[in-house]
Design a protein around this motif. Sequence first.
Motif, PDB file in Angstrom:
ATOM      1  N   ARG A 174      -2.854  -3.891   1.348  1.00 56.69           N
ATOM      2  CA  ARG A 174      -3.865  -4.954   1.220  1.00 56.69           C
ATOM      3  C   ARG A 174      -3.171  -6.306   1.101  1.00 56.69           C
ATOM      4  O   ARG A 174      -2.071  -6.414   0.536  1.00 56.69           O
ATOM      5  CB  ARG A 174      -4.758  -4.709   0.007  1.00 56.69           C
ATOM      6  CG  ARG A 174      -5.617  -3.445   0.132  1.00 56.69           C
ATOM      7  CD  ARG A 174      -6.484  -3.213  -1.101  1.00 56.69           C
ATOM      8  NE  ARG A 174      -7.266  -1.992  -0.976  1.00 56.69           N
ATOM      9  CZ  ARG A 174      -8.468  -1.916  -0.398  1.00 56.69           C
ATOM     10  NH1 ARG A 174      -9.032  -3.038   0.069  1.00 56.69           N
ATOM     11  NH2 ARG A 174      -9.118  -0.778  -0.320  1.00 56.69           N
ATOM     12  N   ASP A 175      -3.837  -7.329   1.608  1.00 56.79           N
ATOM     13  CA  ASP A 175      -3.278  -8.671   1.509  1.00 56.79           C
ATOM     14  C   ASP A 175      -3.627  -9.297   0.164  1.00 56.79           C
ATOM     15  O   ASP A 175      -4.227  -8.643  -0.707  1.00 56.79           O
ATOM     16  CB  ASP A 175      -3.746  -9.540   2.678  1.00 56.79           C
ATOM     17  CG  ASP A 175      -5.266  -9.755   2.701  1.00 56.79           C
ATOM     18  OD1 ASP A 175      -5.933  -9.565   1.652  1.00 56.79           O
ATOM     19  OD2 ASP A 175      -5.773 -10.131   3.771  1.00 56.79           O
ATOM     20  N   ASN A 188      -5.847 -11.233  -0.684  1.00 55.89           N
ATOM     21  CA  ASN A 188      -7.289 -11.294  -0.945  1.00 55.89           C
ATOM     22  C   ASN A 188      -7.905  -9.920  -1.134  1.00 55.89           C
ATOM     23  O   ASN A 188      -9.128  -9.803  -1.282  1.00 55.89           O
ATOM     24  CB  ASN A 188      -7.998 -12.021   0.203  1.00 55.89           C
ATOM     25  CG  ASN A 188      -7.552 -13.458   0.339  1.00 55.89           C
ATOM     26  OD1 ASN A 188      -7.394 -14.153  -0.665  1.00 55.89           O
ATOM     27  ND2 ASN A 188      -7.341 -13.907   1.573  1.00 55.89           N
ATOM     28  N   GLU A 246      -7.904  -7.574   1.106  1.00 57.10           N
ATOM     29  CA  GLU A 246      -8.380  -7.045   2.383  1.00 57.10           C
ATOM     30  C   GLU A 246      -7.370  -6.053   2.953  1.00 57.10           C
ATOM     31  O   GLU A 246      -6.154  -6.283   2.897  1.00 57.10           O
ATOM     32  CB  GLU A 246      -8.606  -8.172   3.385  1.00 57.10           C
ATOM     33  CG  GLU A 246      -9.676  -9.165   2.973  1.00 57.10           C
ATOM     34  CD  GLU A 246     -11.057  -8.537   2.921  1.00 57.10           C
ATOM     35  OE1 GLU A 246     -11.342  -7.678   3.789  1.00 57.10           O
ATOM     36  OE2 GLU A 246     -11.837  -8.888   2.017  1.00 57.10           O
TER      37      GLU A 246
END
Length: 269
Positions: free
Chosen positions: A99-100, A102, A104
């Motif tokens: 995940r990044d 944020n 996501e």
Amino acid sequence: MMHASRVRFLATAALCAAAVVSTACSASAAPAPAAFSPPPVKAGFDYQIGGAYAPPSGVRVVSRDHTAQPAAGLYNICYINAFQAQPGAEGEWGDLVLRDANGEVVMDEDWDEALLDLRTADKRQRVAAKVNAWTDGCAAKGYQAIEPDNYDSFTRSRGLLSEQDAQAYIRLLSTHAHEKGLATGQKNTSELAGNRKANGLDFAVAEECGEQDICGEFTAAFGGNVIVIEYADAGLANACDRWGGSLSIVRRDRDVVPAGASGYVRKTC
């Protein structure tokens, strides 16, 4: 008074000294790799990861998905999606999905696959535990090698994964495969081919190296132990013209559907 652990150590040492095969008593030694060999060089090859079918005449090496049975009497490579989750399967990986900042999920947009998080030693070990269980299944079925796909996923990770992460992880996979008597193939990722010995990689599976004119980057590291898969006639023509006398080369349709299915293509030099 002598400590109990010291007594056990001396007793074990005495037994080892009397053993005919002294290496059998090296309790702390790592298990020796089982015998394994890469695929035969320049052998007829078929890529069947989209569905198994009877290999065409002249084929000696087949690659199939780890859920399929190997082809009787041939050298079989077991395909494993080792660096990314299958489409829609990211829920099976929990916190091991990348995940990044944020939150996501980082996706391989071309194939709608979530990348796996290999940024820490702990996560690499946990991802490898699941993938190595698939390798165990390959060994139990009678495969001779594994093909861990998406080694190059770090190039699609938006800078979150590094080539060091990828190599530290693939060493976990190759070490386990060797212990099970399976060779390990490097899938694409020509930029890391020069490190193949340190990473425990025994042969290469190079997609579109004829199309990209980079097959030589693989042969420089692997010699003739390179399997070439092309998806266009121009790539096949170039691969055959330059490497047809020394490498295993096949052209398949991009979805690698089984023989008889709509869109099936298979050509060789």
